[in-house]
Design a protein around this motif. Sequence first.
Motif, mmCIF file in Angstrom:
data_model
loop_
_atom_site.group_PDB
_atom_site.id
_atom_site.type_symbol
_atom_site.label_atom_id
_atom_site.label_comp_id
_atom_site.label_asym_id
_atom_site.label_seq_id
_atom_site.Cartn_x
_atom_site.Cartn_y
_atom_site.Cartn_z
ATOM 1 N N UNK A 9 0.981 -1.111 0.031
ATOM 2 C CA UNK A 9 0.161 0.036 -0.096
ATOM 3 C C UNK A 9 0.910 1.307 0.016
ATOM 4 N N UNK A 10 1.910 1.192 0.744
ATOM 5 C CA UNK A 10 2.724 2.277 0.792
ATOM 6 C C UNK A 10 3.449 2.634 -0.524
ATOM 7 N N UNK A 11 3.870 1.863 -1.372
ATOM 8 C CA UNK A 11 4.469 1.889 -2.551
ATOM 9 C C UNK A 11 3.529 2.409 -3.471
ATOM 10 N N UNK A 12 2.334 1.865 -3.489
ATOM 11 C CA UNK A 12 1.326 2.571 -4.535
ATOM 12 C C UNK A 12 1.046 3.745 -4.079
ATOM 13 N N UNK A 13 0.895 3.954 -3.032
ATOM 14 C CA UNK A 13 0.622 5.237 -2.354
ATOM 15 C C UNK A 13 1.454 6.491 -2.785
ATOM 16 N N UNK A 14 2.755 6.175 -2.669
ATOM 17 C CA UNK A 14 3.712 7.102 -2.993
ATOM 18 C C UNK A 14 3.922 7.514 -4.341
ATOM 19 N N UNK A 15 3.527 6.264 -5.176
ATOM 20 C CA UNK A 15 3.498 6.537 -6.620
ATOM 21 C C UNK A 15 2.492 7.389 -7.086
ATOM 22 N N UNK A 16 1.225 7.347 -6.224
ATOM 23 C CA UNK A 16 0.262 7.848 -6.807
ATOM 24 C C UNK A 16 0.539 9.341 -6.250
ATOM 25 N N UNK A 17 1.036 9.583 -5.253
ATOM 26 C CA UNK A 17 1.071 11.022 -4.492
ATOM 27 C C UNK A 17 2.441 11.720 -5.419
ATOM 28 N N UNK A 18 3.258 10.911 -6.045
ATOM 29 C CA UNK A 18 4.370 11.635 -6.589
ATOM 30 C C UNK A 18 4.052 12.068 -8.046
ATOM 31 N N UNK A 19 3.208 11.125 -8.609
ATOM 32 C CA UNK A 19 3.018 11.418 -10.013
ATOM 33 C C UNK A 19 1.673 11.603 -10.514
ATOM 34 N N UNK A 20 0.530 11.529 -9.485
ATOM 35 C CA UNK A 20 -0.764 11.491 -9.905
ATOM 36 C C UNK A 20 -1.325 10.514 -10.757
ATOM 37 N N UNK A 21 -0.483 9.326 -10.873
ATOM 38 C CA UNK A 21 -0.869 8.195 -11.786
ATOM 39 C C UNK A 21 -1.969 7.282 -11.057
ATOM 40 N N UNK A 22 -2.686 6.691 -11.881
ATOM 41 C CA UNK A 22 -3.680 5.731 -11.193
ATOM 42 C C UNK A 22 -3.108 4.588 -10.893
#
Length: 289
Positions: A9-22
């Motif tokens: 969850x953390x990895x996916x959350x950071x990815x979304x937060x950094x890039x706005x990607x889905x």
Amino acid sequence: MTWQFSLAGLLVGVLVGMTGMGGGSLMTPILIIVFGFNAKVAVGTDILHGAVFKSFGAARHRMLGTVHARLALWMFVGSGPFSLLGVETASRIGSNSMDTLERIVGGALILGGAGWLVKTFVHGRGDDAPFLLTTRDKVIAVLIGGSCGFVVGLTSVGSGTFFGLAMLLLYPLTAPKIVGTDMFHAAALLWVAGVSHLIHGDVDKHAMAWLLVGSIPGVLIGAQMSIKVPERALRVAFGAILVLSGIKIVGIPQANLILEVGLGLLVASLLAWSGRELFVRRVAANEPT
């Protein structure tokens, strides 16, 4: 198994937060491939997790004024009911043949990854002028909602990719408005589909809770990160990973070989990009001012 879910969850959350990607689209293949979930429970858990997760982003976009609420509402008119049909279809297919449902999810991931790659390189035609919906726009929005909502309820894939790509191609919205409207609509859609999956018994509540322990702070941390992110490169990598995950889940012959080669090429490309950036920075630092 708890911290592993939080880490995912953390990895996916950071990815979304950094890039706005889905990045939520990554959760279903992670649950299937890494954690060994059956497709029906993976889809249901991902959808309800995404409903909670995306509600934070939706509230933020609403505060920023980057949501076209009426367009989101008209898409929801189609997506809400048809997502329930997708959930019912997933439940019936999964009860009869889990392998069939896995192949459907894998196919959706391949299409979703391809759609994300198209979305990365296509530019919209939007501007800051007010956009008033005509009757034609409303009908198109309902049709988009119905077709894509069914796919989301069935596979959990597309709440960001398919709707975002449709808005990019069909409506004169700016990029922030597309992202905000997409997030706002996705949160509402995922709550409807997620609660339905919960009623059908297709949600692992333990896993979902621990996923949220990682994903909610992850998206907040990612949003505050000041490092420069190669957004287009990450978007291409994200789309490619979705396609490769779909190939693995569908069970295409030599899927493991394709996955290994594809991931190897992605890693090599990212390493090459990093080396190039480091070289450029060193050259710039050595130049006389």
